[in-house]
Design an enzyme around this catalytic site. Structure first.
Site, short mmCIF file in Angstrom:
data_model
loop_
_atom_site.label_atom_id
_atom_site.label_comp_id
_atom_site.label_asym_id
_atom_site.label_seq_id
_atom_site.Cartn_x
_atom_site.Cartn_y
_atom_site.Cartn_z
N LYS A 67 20.21 3.90 30.63
CA LYS A 67 18.92 4.62 30.60
C LYS A 67 19.33 6.20 30.89
O LYS A 67 19.40 6.51 31.83
CB LYS A 67 17.79 4.21 31.53
CG LYS A 67 16.31 4.78 31.11
CD LYS A 67 15.49 4.09 32.06
CE LYS A 67 14.15 4.71 32.12
NZ LYS A 67 13.27 4.25 33.00
N TRP A 68 19.12 6.95 29.97
CA TRP A 68 19.25 8.51 30.05
C TRP A 68 18.10 9.24 30.28
O TRP A 68 17.28 9.57 29.39
CB TRP A 68 20.21 8.97 28.50
CG TRP A 68 20.60 10.30 28.74
CD1 TRP A 68 19.84 11.49 28.88
CD2 TRP A 68 21.97 10.67 28.60
NE1 TRP A 68 20.51 12.58 28.55
CE2 TRP A 68 21.97 12.29 28.75
CE3 TRP A 68 23.06 10.16 28.49
CZ2 TRP A 68 23.18 13.04 28.26
CZ3 TRP A 68 24.27 10.94 28.31
CH2 TRP A 68 24.25 12.35 28.23
N ASP A 69 17.59 9.71 31.60
CA ASP A 69 16.70 10.32 31.67
C ASP A 69 16.62 11.70 31.55
O ASP A 69 17.85 12.43 31.87
CB ASP A 69 16.16 9.71 33.21
CG ASP A 69 14.49 9.90 33.22
OD1 ASP A 69 13.86 10.39 32.54
OD2 ASP A 69 13.93 9.09 34.21
N ASN A 119 14.13 14.90 33.49
CA ASN A 119 12.78 14.98 33.89
C ASN A 119 12.36 16.49 34.42
O ASN A 119 11.30 16.47 35.20
CB ASN A 119 12.64 14.01 35.36
CG ASN A 119 12.62 12.57 34.82
OD1 ASN A 119 11.99 12.24 34.25
ND2 ASN A 119 13.84 11.97 35.52
N ASP A 173 5.74 7.02 30.59
CA ASP A 173 5.77 6.30 31.74
C ASP A 173 4.53 5.69 32.15
O ASP A 173 4.04 4.90 33.14
CB ASP A 173 5.84 7.47 32.71
CG ASP A 173 7.15 8.04 33.11
OD1 ASP A 173 8.15 7.17 32.83
OD2 ASP A 173 7.24 8.90 33.99
#
Ligand code: DGJ
Length: 733
Positions: A475-477, A479, A547
């Site tokens: 999972k490549w976040d 932010n 989210d």
């Protein structure tokens, strides 16, 4: 042949299965736009350009009846009499910005040339597409501007992009370089865009065009949850199922603009590309600049028709890699279950419950690296946090694998925390302006991916982990958004290249890692769906949509996302109740029913499930596995819009129309209300369909004309799913 040039009329006619796109060279080499829309067999110019003089519209060749201000153009300049939004602007050595591009030559090539360093749609064989390249040249400078048009015949879609080459001896600066400009003959359209905010992404907004400029854009360094790099023009009468719709989607993940201008004569110009705000690009002699690609879809079958074209193209000729055509694993992610507070035992317990349910992949989210116990530290330190996971990642992955689940891991590769070993060692490796305060967001800074050494260091760190631990999923976040945009590695005259160079660096790192680890399923994320765009989908075939995991909020988020993006790309999970974001309580059934329409999974502490929950979830996972191929790779038909009322409904139909799944949800129950039904779409009207759960049989024609009765249920947030199949599909099972 899908691209035809007529020497006499100087008309190019580009066709796909159902569309025509026509451009024409007029007078002294002006490339005009003549038509885009429903396919015409032979374009003989029934609506010729009217050359007629108007006050205040300048005349480049002295002819009162000829002005660029009224000419529909393919790639309009600024400075020679067209006062509408230009497609590009070049600042020259003498400080001037006037340009005068004229037709120089063209070539037609089979297939589709690659865009160096940028994500783009592609072909698998040359016969899938044809590309027209038109070269324009400035009348003074030796600047070559190559307009590329690719037609995907069977997919019914077109792409456009532009390449600037400085063949001159002097350097110039691009101040604007759009991917496309499109002039429409009138302004009787509504503009549709997908806008919102964090946790409330891709709401649908439709509004009539009005004189002047109207646009969606990002200046945040990411495509953003605020506005998606997409817009559509819809004829007033166009709706979900019928009417003319023109879609524009930009294959780019950084600052963009999609601008629509209605001018004084009620014509409409769409300009889309990298946002010229705070952008410039220096072209030294011999250097070239390639714009991102824009994908254009025309449909006379309404928004639904447009979406299905985007879905098919993006699923099969934008997404890549082993998972492109593969059913996506059912996963459980620990984020909303534990946040930062987990141990290896806890993760293993969640996986053990997942294994009982038939879940296939456990994803360990944020908090496993550096010294990360909250969001204040350790980004950039991609090595295991031994105090939290004393056995290391290998040991944990092994324990998960023993339970029959694959192991997945969270990263946020583009970021660095002030409190990290990486930042202490390389404080200049972040995006910043020397001497200025560095504004934090979520306590972090953005790594300067415009620098090769930064990209290399991150590729190395991630490769170490991916190469040494059995990791099946990443999972490549991402932010935060950009502030104090600048790079210490760039000279002053290139500072305004930082944001785009950063994006090129991100694409390069993604390309290297996805190529080096082809068996890994990559899912992108940006505080949820903050970078849900076609650029990222080129590297990663699915994106965490939001989210906000509340099933009722998700009706709108997933519905809005589906306007452009295929179901297989939409990450959707069942989470806990009361929902952590909105506090709403919905049934496990409805949470499952909504999350099924995406890359499905759970995101909660499964060890807290009751026996009853376990029973329901087990049924959900088993059911989903049976139908996921159809859901993830079938054709989507939207039936009832959650943006328009108290209900949402959609359905997915298999390619050969022998199977379908229908979803319906009523948000709030109303007392003493009427009896609802939902009319289906996309079925074979000559076939009989069995409703799998009840065994009843109805004709496709009846289901589409009359519809299905929605079962009445008491209470809010109820949903229902029907499964349909023809007799043939039944006997083939
Ligand atoms: C934002 C993501 O959207 C969440 O799913 C989660 O991964 C957190 N970041 C972790 O910090």
């Amino acid at each position: 042949m899908t691209i035809h040039y007529d020497e006499k009329s100087r008309i190019f006619h580009l066709t796909t299965k159902n569309t025509s796109y026509v451009l024409q060279i007029v007078r002294e080499g002006y490339v005009t736009h003549r038509y885009w829309g429903k396919r015409v067999n032979r374009f003989r110019d029934s609506r010729p350009i009217v050359f007629k003089g108007r006050p205040l519209s300048p005349n480049p060749d002295g002819d009162w009846n000829f002005s660029l201000d009224m000419l529909p153009q393919e790639y309009p300049s600024f400075g020679t009499g067209d006062f509408r939004t230009p497609a590009f602007q070049i600042s020259q050595e003498d400080g001037s910005t006037t340009c005068d591009l004229r037709f120089h030559s063209y070539r037609i090539v089979q297939g589709k040339p690659k865009l160096e360093g940028l994500p783009a749609t592609y072909t698998e064989s040359d016969d899938e597409a044809e590309t027209l390249e038109i070269e324009l040249r400035d009348t003074l400078l030796d600047i070559h501007v190559i307009l590329s048009y690719t037609v995907f015949h069977q997919w019914d879609a077109m792409t456009r992009s532009v390449r600037f080459v400085n063949k001159d001896q002097i350097k110039v600066k691009l101040l604007q370089a759009a991917s496309l400009s499109m002039d429409f003959d009138d302004a009787d359209y509504d503009m549709l865009h997908l806008s919102g905010a964090w946790a409330n992404e891709r709401n649908m907004y439709r509004r009539p065009l009005f004189p002047g400029n109207q646009s969606v854009e990002s200046k945040r360094g990411a495509s953003s949850p605020q506005h998606n790099p997409f817009l559509a023009l819809m004829r007033k009468e166009a709706g979900e199922q019928a009417g003319e719709v023109y879609g524009f989607s930009l294959v780019y993940s950084g600052n963009f603009i999609a601008n629509v201008e209605v001018d004084q004569y009620d014509t409409t110009r769409v300009v889309m590309g990298i946002n010229p705000f705070d952008f410039s690009w220096l072209l030294e002699p011999g250097e070239a600049f390639q714009t991102p690609e824009a994908v254009m879809v025309y449909s006379d079958e309404g928004l639904g028709g447009m979406s299905r074209i985007y879905h098919r193209l993006y699923r099969s000729r934008l997404c890549r890699g082993e998972y492109r055509d593969k059913e996506r694993p059912v996963l459980v992610n620990n984020w909303e279950g534990t946040y930062f507070n987990f141990t290896a035992d806890k993760i293993e317990q969640i996986a053990a419950k997942g294994s009982e349910l038939g879940i296939e992949l456990l994803v360990l989210d944020d908090g496993w690296f550096g010294k990360r116990n909250d969001d204040k530290s350790s980004l950039g330190d991609w090595f295991v946090y031994r105090e939290k996971l004393p056995g290391g990642l290998d040991n944990l992955a092994e324990r998960i694998n023993k339970l029959g689940l694959q192991f997945g891991l969270w990263f946020e590769p583009e970021m660095v925390s002030e409190d990290s070993e990486l930042y202490r060692k390389h404080p200049d490796w972040c995006i910043h302006v020397k001497g200025r305060h560095r504004t934090l967001s979520r306590s972090q800074l953005i790594l300067d991916f415009s620098r090769q050494e930064v990209c290399d260091a991150i590729v190395e760190q991630l490769s170490d982990i991916l190469g040494s631990t059995p990791i099946a999923y990443v999972k490549w976040d991402m932010n935060r958004h950009m502030t104090e945009v600048g790079s210490e590695a760039l000279p002053s005259e290139r500072q305004r290249e930082t944001a785009h160079r950063y994006m090129l660096g991100v694409y390069q790192v993604m390309e290297r890692l996805t190529t080096a680890f082809p068996h890994v399923l990559f899912e992108s994320c940006s505080s949820g769906g903050g970078r849900f765009d076609p650029g990222i989908l080129y590297y990663m075939p699915q994106t965490w949509a939001s989210d906000n995991t509340d099933a009722i909020s998700r009706l709108k988020i997933q519905y809005g996302t589906s306007i452009v993006y295929p179901v297989s790309t939409i990450g959707a999970h069942v989470s806990d109740v009361p929902n952590h974001m909105v506090g709403r309580v919905t049934s496990l059934e409805t949470r499952g029913n909504v999350a099924f329409f995406g890359a499905f999974g759970y995101e909660l502490d499964l060890t807290r499930f009751t026996e009853q929950d376990m029973g329901i979830a087990k049924g959900q996972v088993a059911w989903f596995k049976e139908v996921r191929k159809l859901i993830q790779f079938g054709d989507l038909y939207r039936l009832l819009s959650p943006f328009e009322g108290n209900e949402a409904a959609w359905m997915i139909v298999s390619d050969n129309r022998s199977e379908a799944i229908v979803f319906y949800c009523k948000v709030l129950e109303q007392p003493n209300s009427g009896f609802r039904s939902v009319r289906l779409q996309g079925l074979n009207s000559d076939a009989d369909y069995e409703l799998v759960e009840s065994g009843e049989t109805f004709g496709g024609d009846e289901l589409m004309a009359v519809g299905l009765r929605v079962p009445a249920k008491r209470g809010d947030f109820n949903s229902h799913i029907w499964r349909l199949r023809t007799m043939d599909a039944k006997s083939n099972r």
